[in-house]
Each structure stands twice: as C-alpha cells, then as structure tokens.
Design a protein around this motif. Structure first.
Motif, PDB file in Angstrom:
ATOM      1  N   VAL A  30      32.652  37.907  62.316  1.00 15.09           N
ATOM      2  CA  VAL A  30      33.331  37.737  61.027  1.00 15.09           C
ATOM      3  C   VAL A  30      33.611  39.122  60.444  1.00 15.09           C
ATOM      4  N   LEU A  31      34.854  39.299  59.981  1.00 12.02           N
ATOM      5  CA  LEU A  31      35.243  40.549  59.339  1.00 12.02           C
ATOM      6  C   LEU A  31      35.060  40.393  57.837  1.00 12.02           C
ATOM      7  N   HIS A  32      34.250  41.266  57.249  1.00 18.56           N
ATOM      8  CA  HIS A  32      34.003  41.250  55.809  1.00 18.56           C
ATOM      9  C   HIS A  32      34.822  42.368  55.169  1.00 18.56           C
ATOM     10  N   ILE A  33      35.641  42.002  54.181  1.00 21.72           N
ATOM     11  CA  ILE A  33      36.449  42.978  53.452  1.00 21.72           C
ATOM     12  C   ILE A  33      36.076  42.858  51.976  1.00 21.72           C
ATOM     13  N   VAL A  63      35.945  37.130  55.698  1.00 20.39           N
ATOM     14  CA  VAL A  63      35.430  36.865  54.355  1.00 20.39           C
ATOM     15  C   VAL A  63      35.973  37.995  53.494  1.00 20.39           C
ATOM     16  N   MET A  64      36.863  37.634  52.572  1.00 17.86           N
ATOM     17  CA  MET A  64      37.484  38.643  51.723  1.00 17.86           C
ATOM     18  C   MET A  64      36.948  38.490  50.306  1.00 17.86           C
ATOM     19  N   ASN A  65      36.254  39.521  49.855  1.00 16.80           N
ATOM     20  CA  ASN A  65      35.676  39.533  48.511  1.00 16.80           C
ATOM     21  C   ASN A  65      36.310  40.688  47.744  1.00 16.80           C
ATOM     22  N   ILE A  66      37.515  40.417  47.226  1.00 16.16           N
ATOM     23  CA  ILE A  66      38.256  41.429  46.481  1.00 16.16           C
ATOM     24  C   ILE A  66      38.273  41.015  45.016  1.00 16.16           C
ATOM     25  N   ASN A  67      37.710  41.855  44.168  1.00 18.93           N
ATOM     26  CA  ASN A  67      37.726  41.609  42.730  1.00 18.93           C
ATOM     27  C   ASN A  67      38.844  42.424  42.105  1.00 18.93           C
ATOM     28  N   VAL A  68      39.212  42.088  40.885  1.00 19.45           N
ATOM     29  CA  VAL A  68      40.236  42.831  40.161  1.00 19.45           C
ATOM     30  C   VAL A  68      39.543  43.707  39.130  1.00 19.45           C
ATOM     31  N   ALA A  69      39.948  44.963  39.086  1.00 19.03           N
ATOM     32  CA  ALA A  69      39.362  45.902  38.127  1.00 19.03           C
ATOM     33  C   ALA A  69      39.610  45.421  36.706  1.00 19.03           C
ATOM     34  N   GLY A  70      38.604  45.522  35.886  1.00 19.15           N
ATOM     35  CA  GLY A  70      38.749  45.168  34.482  1.00 19.15           C
ATOM     36  C   GLY A  70      39.374  46.315  33.712  1.00 19.15           C
TER      37      GLY A  70
END
Length: 140
Positions: A30-33, A63-70
């Motif tokens: 699994v590729l985690h980003i 598994v892509m865990n990309i959040n957006v900067a506040g």
C-alpha cells in the motif's frame, strides 16, 4: 510495477502543487501519501488524478491523507455573516467592547488565531481586533 511508478503522476502533482509535509511511504503493498495541500482545489486535483489512475478506487493500494491548510497569518478572510455586519472586539469574547465592524462579504486580514473561536483581524480601514471565527472563511 512498483506503486510509486503506477502513481507517479499523482506524486509529481503533489510535489509541484505546493503540498507541504509530503510523506510518501510504501508498506505492505500500500502506498501512503500524506501532506497538507495549500487549497481545497489542489486536494481535489489530487483526488481527480487518483480517480483517473484507479477509476473506481477498487485496488485499495493507496491511502491518501491530504489535509487542506487552514488560514495562516496574513491570509485574507471573507466575512460570512447572514447579512449583518460582524463585530470586531477589543478582546476575544462577547463581553469585550466593540472596536469596529466588518461588513457582510467584506474581505479582511488575519493577524493571528487567539483560539479556534476568536481570531485577531484587521480591516482594510485599519480597524484591528477580535472576531468570532465562525463568521470568517479563508479566501482562495
């Protein structure tokens, strides 16, 4: 084919789009980003590329865990009250005197975040004080 090769376009776009704290790790097939996108549009772009490579998201190899900067200091914020002006107070709290007002849909500048609820702001007219964060939205 290695997962990083399969998802090269996704990784390259994350790197070139200003995603910070980018971590790419391949483990147990699994590729985690992970990372923080500078805007919602960049996050959407990454998901669109992922959808192009794996149209139904069925392989389960990413598994892509990309959040957006506040909002950060210096960011522009739009006043999103229903229709009224937003009170800007001398301190963080409704018990504080009103220093000025920002109009509905006005764009103001974030100085700092006192808490999750109260942000220190400045209007274009130079009024500085604290506004309730619920009525402020980052401008992209």
């Amino acid at each position: 084919m290695a997962l990083q090769d399969k998802y090269k376009e996704l990784i390259d776009t994350a790197q070139s789009s200003g995603v910070t704290d980018l971590k790419i790790n391949e483990q147990d097939g699994v590729l985690h980003i992970d990372g923080v996108a500078p805007s919602g549009a960049v996050k959407d772009q990454l998901w669109n590329i992922y959808g192009k490579i794996d149209p139904n998201f069925l392989t389960g190899d990413v598994v892509m865990n990309i959040n957006v900067a506040g909002a950060v200091a210096g960011a522009k914020l739009k006043v999103v009250t229903d229709a009224t002006n937003l009170n800007i107070r001398k301190g963080p709290g409704t018990d504080q005197p009103i220093a000025g007002k920002a109009a509905h849909n006005e764009v103001i500048t974030l100085i700092s975040k006192q808490s999750d609820q109260w942000w220190q702001v400045r209007t274009d007219g130079g009024v500085e004080g604290y506004a309730y964060a619920q009525y402020l939205q980052p401008v992209e």
